[in-house]
Design a protein around this motif. Structure first.
Motif, mmCIF file in Angstrom:
data_model
loop_
_atom_site.group_PDB
_atom_site.id
_atom_site.type_symbol
_atom_site.label_atom_id
_atom_site.label_comp_id
_atom_site.label_asym_id
_atom_site.label_seq_id
_atom_site.Cartn_x
_atom_site.Cartn_y
_atom_site.Cartn_z
ATOM 1 N N SER A 55 -1.127 20.614 24.543
ATOM 2 C CA SER A 55 -2.469 20.998 24.600
ATOM 3 C C SER A 55 -2.582 22.327 25.252
ATOM 4 C CB SER A 55 -3.522 19.945 25.036
ATOM 5 O OG SER A 55 -3.468 18.897 24.303
ATOM 6 N N ASP A 175 -4.803 20.406 17.369
ATOM 7 C CA ASP A 175 -4.309 19.694 18.432
ATOM 8 C C ASP A 175 -4.631 18.068 18.416
ATOM 9 O OD1 ASP A 175 -3.516 18.710 20.845
ATOM 10 O OD2 ASP A 175 -4.850 19.876 22.044
ATOM 11 N N GLU A 176 -3.848 17.529 17.811
ATOM 12 C CA GLU A 176 -3.730 15.827 17.648
ATOM 13 C C GLU A 176 -4.765 15.650 16.817
ATOM 14 O OE1 GLU A 176 -2.559 13.252 20.126
ATOM 15 O OE2 GLU A 176 -1.448 14.495 21.573
HETATM 16 MG MG MG Z 1 -2.763 16.885 24.376
#
Ligand code: MG
Ligand code: ADP
Length: 254
Positions: A55, A175-176
């Motif tokens: 991240s 991000d995810e």
């Molecule tokens: Mg992360």
């Protein structure tokens, strides 16, 4: 149909270049001499254990985090530090997070319209038309006049993708994006991302969805402890991971 239709583009068309990037949070060294080049049209999937710096890497690319060493260049220039240039960078680098974070008190249509007016200087009519087009493209046109809370998680995440796309970004960071979704909604979001990849969007995707990595990535980047430990084409990475860290990670996740 496998998504990467040909080899990733090469040569002088690097869009995002990280060189020896370092980042600390206090005494914690979270990015360690990270080198990474993302070419135009390329899909880079970043995987690795929790806390490995994925991240932070994404956030550094649109300067939501500053770095303490090395350099990040976007579209041939160092990242701008502030002002209009920084606002433009944030629009050029679309970001979609795990939590959809739409504006709760705005309609879906307004969510996708407002940035175009404020940041890109479009008039309301053309921004609205573009928003409707994009909402159609991600399959939520019928939800345009609703508020985010009235939508499913998968629908909200697709609106978040449309909102980022409305800025005509040069790269999209995910991000995810499916980690907070119920299982039955994961595929509808991945399908939108596959379409984007197929249409040639430059993408950096942090995900635990190994099926997506295998089918859509040009490069897989495996991070551990703030370092890029392996970087390879998906068939090489999944077929023959070279490091113990990657083998261990894959044995737990697959
Ligand atoms: Mg992360
Ligand atoms: P990942 O996304 O791979 O799980 P992160 O980039 O979120 O990893 O975090 C890397 C490390 O940095 C973790 O140890 C995390 O706790 C720490 N970290 C992330 N953001 C901050 C912050 N704002 N302040 C202090 N530590 C942070």
């Amino acid at each position: 149909m496998p998504v990467p239709e040909g080899p990733a583009p090469e040569g002088g068309d690097a869009l995002v270049v990280l060189s020896r990037v370092d980042k600390h949070f206090g005494s914690l060294h979270v990015l360690r001499a990270v080198d990474l080049t993302v070419h135009r049209g390329e899909v880079v999937v970043v995987i690795g254990p929790s806390g490995s710096g994925k991240s932070t890497l994404c956030r550094a690319i649109n300067r939501l985090e500053t770095i303490d060493g090395g350099e990040i260049r976007f579209d041939g220039r160092p990242l701008p530090a502030e002002g209009r240039e920084l606002a433009r960078l944030r629009a050029d680098v679309g970001m979609v997070f795990q939590s959809f974070d739409l504006f709760a008190h705005k309609t879906v249509l307004d969510n996708v319209t407002l940035g175009q007016i404020k940041v890109r200087g479009k008039d309301r009519k053309s921004a609205g038309a573009r928003a409707r087009e994009l909402l159609g493209r991600v399959g939520v046109a019928a939800q345009a006049d609703k508020y985010p809370a009235q939508l499913s998680g998968g629908q909200q995440q697709r609106v978040a993708i449309a909102r980022a796309l409305a800025m005509d970004p040069k790269v999209m960071l995910f991000d995810e994006p499916t980690s907070a979704l119920d299982p039955e909604m994961i595929n509808e979001v991945l399908e939108v991302m596959r379409h984007l990849a197929r249409d040639g969007m430059t993408m950096v995707v942090v995900t635990h969805e190994m099926g997506f990595a295998r089918s859509a990535a040009h490069q897989v980047v495996f991070m551990a402890d703030g370092r890029i430990v392996e970087q390879a084409a998906p068939e090489d990475f999944f077929g023959n991971p070279r490091s113990d860290r990657a083998r261990d990670f894959l044995s737990k996740i697959l």
